[in-house]
Design an enzyme around this catalytic site. Structure first.
Site, PDB file in Angstrom:
ATOM      1  N   GLU A  22      39.139  42.855  79.065  1.00 20.46           N
ATOM      2  CA  GLU A  22      40.426  42.464  78.068  1.00 20.46           C
ATOM      3  C   GLU A  22      41.455  41.956  78.761  1.00 20.46           C
ATOM      4  O   GLU A  22      42.274  41.293  78.498  1.00 20.46           O
ATOM      5  CB  GLU A  22      40.803  43.593  77.239  1.00 20.46           C
ATOM      6  CG  GLU A  22      39.759  43.893  76.095  1.00 20.46           C
ATOM      7  CD  GLU A  22      39.796  42.815  75.253  1.00 20.46           C
ATOM      8  OE1 GLU A  22      40.952  42.115  74.778  1.00 20.46           O
ATOM      9  OE2 GLU A  22      38.805  42.721  74.254  1.00 20.46           O
ATOM     10  N   GLY A  55      38.970  61.649  80.719  1.00 19.92           N
ATOM     11  CA  GLY A  55      38.316  60.774  79.604  1.00 19.92           C
ATOM     12  C   GLY A  55      36.777  61.471  79.615  1.00 19.92           C
ATOM     13  O   GLY A  55      35.946  60.807  79.230  1.00 19.92           O
ATOM     14  N   TYR A  61      46.793  46.862  74.733  1.00 22.79           N
ATOM     15  CA  TYR A  61      45.694  47.321  75.712  1.00 22.79           C
ATOM     16  C   TYR A  61      45.508  46.587  76.989  1.00 22.79           C
ATOM     17  O   TYR A  61      45.338  47.224  78.066  1.00 22.79           O
ATOM     18  CB  TYR A  61      44.387  47.480  74.883  1.00 22.79           C
ATOM     19  CG  TYR A  61      43.307  47.975  75.634  1.00 22.79           C
ATOM     20  CD1 TYR A  61      43.168  49.258  76.079  1.00 22.79           C
ATOM     21  CD2 TYR A  61      42.149  47.059  75.942  1.00 22.79           C
ATOM     22  CE1 TYR A  61      42.046  49.644  76.770  1.00 22.79           C
ATOM     23  CE2 TYR A  61      41.097  47.687  76.748  1.00 22.79           C
ATOM     24  CZ  TYR A  61      41.167  48.718  77.220  1.00 22.79           C
ATOM     25  OH  TYR A  61      40.056  49.262  77.818  1.00 22.79           O
ATOM     26  N   SER A  83      39.361  46.578  82.653  1.00 27.27           N
ATOM     27  CA  SER A  83      38.653  45.928  81.376  1.00 27.27           C
ATOM     28  C   SER A  83      38.501  44.526  81.303  1.00 27.27           C
ATOM     29  O   SER A  83      39.728  43.737  81.977  1.00 27.27           O
ATOM     30  CB  SER A  83      39.348  46.600  80.271  1.00 27.27           C
ATOM     31  OG  SER A  83      38.902  45.819  79.194  1.00 27.27           O
ATOM     32  N   LYS A 108      46.126  47.730  80.909  1.00 25.91           N
ATOM     33  CA  LYS A 108      45.102  47.639  81.702  1.00 25.91           C
ATOM     34  C   LYS A 108      45.217  46.896  83.095  1.00 25.91           C
ATOM     35  O   LYS A 108      44.862  47.234  84.238  1.00 25.91           O
ATOM     36  CB  LYS A 108      43.819  47.315  81.525  1.00 25.91           C
ATOM     37  CG  LYS A 108      43.096  48.396  80.387  1.00 25.91           C
ATOM     38  CD  LYS A 108      42.542  49.609  81.313  1.00 25.91           C
ATOM     39  CE  LYS A 108      42.068  50.659  80.342  1.00 25.91           C
ATOM     40  NZ  LYS A 108      41.638  51.575  81.071  1.00 25.91           N
TER      41      LYS A 108
END
Length: 329
Positions: free
Chosen positions: A129, A8, A151, A127, A155
């Site tokens: 999240e 990334g 998502y 994250s 994670k």
């Protein structure tokens, strides 16, 4: 000279991390898709200024053999796994590809590291999240996970994979549970960059409105440049641990819009249109982190405040649009 491998590397965090590691004297390698190497102007724009100092390797996280090849070639001392399908809204639209890419990609990197360079230190980009429907405010490393998107689920899986490789195989692996972090390098699909870029366009007469979803969602927003410093600090510790990285302050999407537009002398209420179709199927209303462990054990703290962050993003978009218009004119 230490060697670092970044997945990334072309993203917001990857570009800032690459700059930081170069400043610290690292030999920096990055995994990119072949299409990015063939189209650097569009795919590598965040790292074009440092591209000549990087070692880029064409590989796919979906291909275990290609990841093995990179690890054998590079033999990194540190690996920062940042690559992921990270746009939450898209994860609702295509859950299968999000889960497949994020979970399998993490597993492939961990497996290759374990087999090829077991002494390499590993960082996994977790994250906030993962907390989703929070059970306590603020959240710490001990707060239970309740993800509300594919998502977030991916994670959580990556977090447990990383912890399992640490406990089962002795990999020196750490997870950074990073809260929302932004910058002028943020993708346009994310709400913060959507707001800052549209505010600049409206100021220049290039647009009249911006359509947003839930204005009352509240987040803990920091600057990506400071958050990548925390990533590096985690891998310099004697023992691997997991850390929440956050500012400890929360603001709403409405607050972000108000700050962005008022910086340009505009009233957001005259330009923001609430579009119910932009709301998530399962909303995450409030994320607020407690970074006490990072402050105590890493000595990490954030300096860029919310208003500074918003203004930096707006000013960057205003400069970009003004320059683009003068060149085209």
């Amino acid at each position: 000279m230490k060697r670092a491998l970044i997945t990334g590397i072309t993203g917001q965090d990857g570009s800032y991390l690459a700059e930081l590691l170069l400043e610290k004297g690292y030999e920096v390698h990055g995994i990119v898709r072949r299409v990015a190497i063939e189209d650097p102007e569009h795919r590598l724009w965040r790292i074009l200024d440092i591209k000549d100092r990087l070692h880029l390797h064409a590989a796919s996280l979906e291909s275990l053999p290609s990841i093995y090849r990179v690890f054998r070639m590079v033999e990194p001392d540190e690996c920062y796994h940042l690559a992921a399908q990270s746009f939450v809204t898209y994860s609702f639209e295509d859950e299968f590809s999000t889960l497949n890419a994020n979970i399998n990609g993490t597993h492939h990197v961990l497996a290759a590291l374990h087999d090829c360079t077991p002494g390499c230190r590993f960082y996994f980009a977790a994250s906030s999240e993962m907390f989703g429907k929070v059970t306590e405010v603020p959240q710490t490393e001990r707060t239970p996970f309740h993800p509300r998107s594919a998502y977030g689920i991916s994670k959580v899986a990556g977090f447990h994979l990383t912890r399992n490789y640490r406990e089962a195989y002795g990999i020196r692996a750490s997870c950074g549970i990073l809260y929302n972090h932004e910058s002028p390098r943020r993708g346009y699909e994310f709400v913060t960059r959507k707001i800052s870029s549209h505010a600049a366009m409206i100021k220049l007469g290039l647009a009249k409105e911006v359509r947003l979803g839930n204005l009352d969602a509240r987040r803990d927003w920091g600057h990506a440049r400071e958050y990548v410093r925390a990533m590096w600090m985690m891998l310099q510790q004697g023992e691997p641990e997991d850390y929440v990285i956050a500012t400890g302050e929360e603001h709403s999407v409405r607050d972000f819009a108000e700050a962005a537009f008022s910086h340009l002398g505009l009233d957001y209420r005259n330009h923001v249109v609430v579009d119910p179709q932009l709301r998530r199927p399962a909303e995450v209303e409030l994320l607020l982190g407690d970074a006490s462990r990072a402050k105590q054990k890493l000595g990490w703290f954030c300096q860029v405040k919310f208003q500074e962050l918003v203004q930096e993003m707006v000013e960057a978009d205003l400069r970009f649009l003004t320059d683009s218009r003068s060149k085209s004119g």
